[in-house]
Design a protein around this motif. Structure first.
Motif, mmCIF file in Angstrom:
data_model
loop_
_atom_site.group_PDB
_atom_site.id
_atom_site.type_symbol
_atom_site.label_atom_id
_atom_site.label_comp_id
_atom_site.label_asym_id
_atom_site.label_seq_id
_atom_site.Cartn_x
_atom_site.Cartn_y
_atom_site.Cartn_z
ATOM 1 N N LYS A 120 15.521 55.638 -22.572
ATOM 2 C CA LYS A 120 15.503 54.518 -23.517
ATOM 3 C C LYS A 120 16.369 53.347 -23.022
ATOM 4 O O LYS A 120 16.043 52.187 -23.242
ATOM 5 C CB LYS A 120 16.003 54.996 -24.881
ATOM 6 C CG LYS A 120 15.727 54.016 -25.996
ATOM 7 C CD LYS A 120 15.903 54.693 -27.333
ATOM 8 C CE LYS A 120 15.646 53.743 -28.475
ATOM 9 N NZ LYS A 120 15.771 54.414 -29.762
ATOM 10 N N GLY A 121 17.461 53.698 -22.328
ATOM 11 C CA GLY A 121 18.354 52.655 -21.834
ATOM 12 C C GLY A 121 17.701 51.726 -20.813
ATOM 13 O O GLY A 121 18.189 50.630 -20.564
ATOM 14 N N ALA A 122 16.592 52.168 -20.213
ATOM 15 C CA ALA A 122 15.895 51.323 -19.237
ATOM 16 C C ALA A 122 14.995 50.318 -19.933
ATOM 17 O O ALA A 122 14.415 49.437 -19.296
ATOM 18 C CB ALA A 122 15.085 52.194 -18.286
ATOM 19 N N ALA A 124 18.572 57.293 -11.132
ATOM 20 C CA ALA A 124 17.833 56.438 -10.196
ATOM 21 C C ALA A 124 17.832 54.991 -10.699
ATOM 22 O O ALA A 124 17.955 54.048 -9.909
ATOM 23 C CB ALA A 124 16.397 56.947 -10.046
ATOM 24 N N PHE A 125 17.737 54.826 -12.007
ATOM 25 C CA PHE A 125 17.732 53.468 -12.572
ATOM 26 C C PHE A 125 19.069 52.771 -12.320
ATOM 27 O O PHE A 125 19.124 51.623 -11.886
ATOM 28 C CB PHE A 125 17.442 53.550 -14.077
ATOM 29 C CG PHE A 125 17.221 52.213 -14.722
ATOM 30 C CD1 PHE A 125 16.004 51.558 -14.594
ATOM 31 C CD2 PHE A 125 18.232 51.605 -15.454
ATOM 32 C CE1 PHE A 125 15.801 50.314 -15.176
ATOM 33 C CE2 PHE A 125 18.041 50.371 -16.048
ATOM 34 C CZ PHE A 125 16.816 49.716 -15.913
ATOM 35 N N PHE A 126 20.152 53.486 -12.564
ATOM 36 C CA PHE A 126 21.481 52.896 -12.319
ATOM 37 C C PHE A 126 21.636 52.532 -10.842
ATOM 38 O O PHE A 126 22.150 51.472 -10.499
ATOM 39 C CB PHE A 126 22.598 53.877 -12.730
ATOM 40 C CG PHE A 126 23.032 53.747 -14.162
ATOM 41 C CD1 PHE A 126 22.225 54.204 -15.201
ATOM 42 C CD2 PHE A 126 24.253 53.167 -14.492
ATOM 43 C CE1 PHE A 126 22.622 54.090 -16.523
ATOM 44 C CE2 PHE A 126 24.664 53.047 -15.812
ATOM 45 C CZ PHE A 126 23.850 53.519 -16.830
ATOM 46 N N GLU A 127 21.157 53.432 -9.970
ATOM 47 C CA GLU A 127 21.327 53.173 -8.546
ATOM 48 C C GLU A 127 20.498 51.958 -8.120
ATOM 49 O O GLU A 127 20.994 51.071 -7.424
ATOM 50 C CB GLU A 127 20.915 54.417 -7.745
ATOM 51 C CG GLU A 127 21.380 54.312 -6.319
ATOM 52 C CD GLU A 127 21.002 55.522 -5.481
ATOM 53 O OE1 GLU A 127 20.720 56.602 -6.047
ATOM 54 O OE2 GLU A 127 20.981 55.356 -4.249
ATOM 55 N N ALA A 128 19.252 51.917 -8.615
ATOM 56 C CA ALA A 128 18.370 50.797 -8.245
ATOM 57 C C ALA A 128 18.950 49.468 -8.717
ATOM 58 O O ALA A 128 18.697 48.429 -8.115
ATOM 59 C CB ALA A 128 16.977 51.026 -8.828
#
Ligand code: UD1
Length: 472
Positions: free
Chosen positions: A119-121, A167-171
């Motif tokens: 949801k945070g994305a 993966a989202f944080f890293e991207a």
């Protein structure tokens, strides 16, 4: 302790009346067998038995004696105003001293929103589409600049969204925070049961597992080692917040200060309810103990009951799920076995398989604990009333109230409020406004820091420039 053999595992499930989970074993590929075995080894059969027994006991909650809580109000007396100033100064000092750690709970599924991903994305910035995670990161970083500290951020995921979240944080390059200051930890997953307490299979080789509720945060903080990291880093208090409101202010010196000054174990922020029907939980005293009464547990009479003196709803303290929690409170709950929070039952239609292995929908049950049930275990607790317009605009539904549309409109409105009175900018010139919290969170900050705006499709965005954000 040696790992029990597959035969022993099977015997345990048979004995617990759950032998059906092995029904399709012989048909499975070796890799599928490994998946099922791994899931079965993680099941706590004693807990499943307790859950099954809960289903057999009557669902009707015992009538409780409910009363509204005391709270620190928005409309303050002169004395309370002075107390607030003192508390905010204390809170600012605690932030500056690095005593506060940030804990975001993001293990839930955004199913109501119809969004397929953590949801945070979800993209919510009215001009740049900045994600919910990015807003939270920006608020934490803005506070770190303002008060001068190195922020540690603990993000709770669940098995269902952990890989994607990391993966989202890293991207996104950790949104400008340093990677080593971010800690991801996962909550437990529990098997859903059918109405007779039997474990539901999602497929021939998988159980239907669901996150154990945000109450699982407390156990997961302990089991993951996050509490130890906090202790090593000198963090004494946790600021707990939910993923779904981009307005949330996790580093609020007033809240931190009031909570610390009272020596409270766990404290909560509330907003006045929009109306009797708003689907938020309300803080209240349940048989004399502080807790959160979910919307569905409040009778129609109590939902509409009014305070005779003020005319306000009697149960008006809407829970926005922002808490301050002492680290040692969680440690004591975890060590004394008191983490055993009450179980809440959610009846759902669950995609499963029938005895022949064909897909079917089953009336099933998920089990969750709620973090606010720990309030009943506190000796001291602060309830702080805050302004909804500044702090609470959750993204819950795909449309209508509490939707992406209302949250974006609130971010634009707040942007216009920050711009008001600035000689160079007129909010009415723009269709959408987005002001990054690292640029400004008050009109004064905006006046001193917001030199450059970037116009995009009729909207305007203010982002931190290379020279750095808000001065301390
Ligand atoms: C919740 C509160 C409600 C409050 C409202 C404010 C409950 C039962 N009710 O409702 O009192 O007024 O927020 O917005 O919580 N989460 C996990 N793991 C889980 C379940 C949830 O991390 O297993 C996280 C979600 O990611 C989310 C938060 O907890 O950040 C809230 O969960 P959600 O199910 O959306 O709660 P609401 O029904 O909106």
């Amino acid at each position: 302790m040696s790992i029990p053999s597959l035969e022993a595992l099977r015997a345990d499930f048979e004995e617990a009346g759950q032998g059906h989970v092995f029904r399709h074993w012989a048909e499975l590929e070796p890799s599928q067998q490994r998946t099922l075995e791994r899931q079965l080894r993680a099941v706590d059969l004693a807990l499943v038995a307790r859950h099954g027994a809960l289903l057999q006991s009557s669902d009707a909650a015992a009538a409780s004696n409910l009363a509204p809580p005391d709270f620190f109000p928005l409309n303050r007396s002169a004395e309370q105003e002075a107390q607030a100033r003192q508390a905010a100064a204390l809170g600012a000092n605690l932030l500056a001293a690095g005593k506060i750690g940030f804990v975001l709970v993001a293990g839930g599924q955004g199913s109501r929103l119809g969004f397929d991903g953590p949801k945070g994305a979800f993209e919510i910035g009215p001009v740049t589409n900045k994600s919910l995670f990015a807003w939270h990161a920006a608020r934490i970083q803005a506070a770190s600049y303002r008060y001068g500290f190195d922020p540690l951020w603990f993000v709770m995921t669940s098995e269902a969204n952990d890989d994607e979240t990391r993966a989202f944080f890293e991207a996104q390059d950790y949104f400008g925070l340093s990677k080593q200051n971010l800690f991801f930890f996962t909550q437990d997953m529990l098997p859903a049961l059918d109405a007779n307490g039997r474990i539901l299979l999602a497929s021939k080789h998988e159980l239907f597992l669901a996150p154990d509720g945000h109450g699982g945060t407390l156990a997961a903080l302990s089991a993951s080692g996050a509490l130890e990291v906090m202790a090593e880093e000198g963090i004494e208090q946790l600021s707990y917040f939910q993923v779904d409101s981009p307005l949330t202010r996790p580093a609020d010196p007033l809240f931190i200060g009031l909570h610390a000054e009272a020596g409270a174990q766990m404290s909560s922020k509330v907003v006045p309810k929009r109306d009797a029907h708003e689907k938020v939980g309300v803080l209240g005293l349940v048989d004399g103990k502080l807790g959160c009464i979910e919307y569905s547990d409040l009778t129609d009479d109590l939902r509409h009951a009014r305070n005779e003196a003020t005319g306000e709803l009697l149960f008006n303290a809407g829970n926005i799920a922002a808490h301050m929690i002492r680290r040692d409170f969680i440690e004591s709950l975890a060590s004394g076995g008191a983490l055993d929070l009450p179980w809440h039952i959610a009846r759902k239609s669950i995609p499963s398989i029938d005895a022949a292995g064909a897909p079917t929908q089953v009336d099933g049950v998920k089990f969750e604990t709620f973090v606010f049930d720990a309030l009943a275990r506190t000796r001291s607790s602060v309830v702080l009333e805050v302004e909804r317009a500044q702090e609470f605009s959750p993204v819950k539904n795909a449309e209508g109230s509490d939707s992406p549309e209302t949250a974006r409109a609130d971010l634009t409105r707040i942007g216009a409020e920050l711009m008001a009175g600035h000689p160079d900018w007129n909010a009415a010139d723009f269709t959408a406004i987005e002001i990054d919290p690292r640029v400004a969170e008050t009109p004064e900050e905006f006046r001193t820091t917001a030199a450059h705006g970037r116009k995009v499709n009729g909207g305007i965005v203010f982002e931190p420039d290379q020279e750095g954000p808000v001065a301390g």
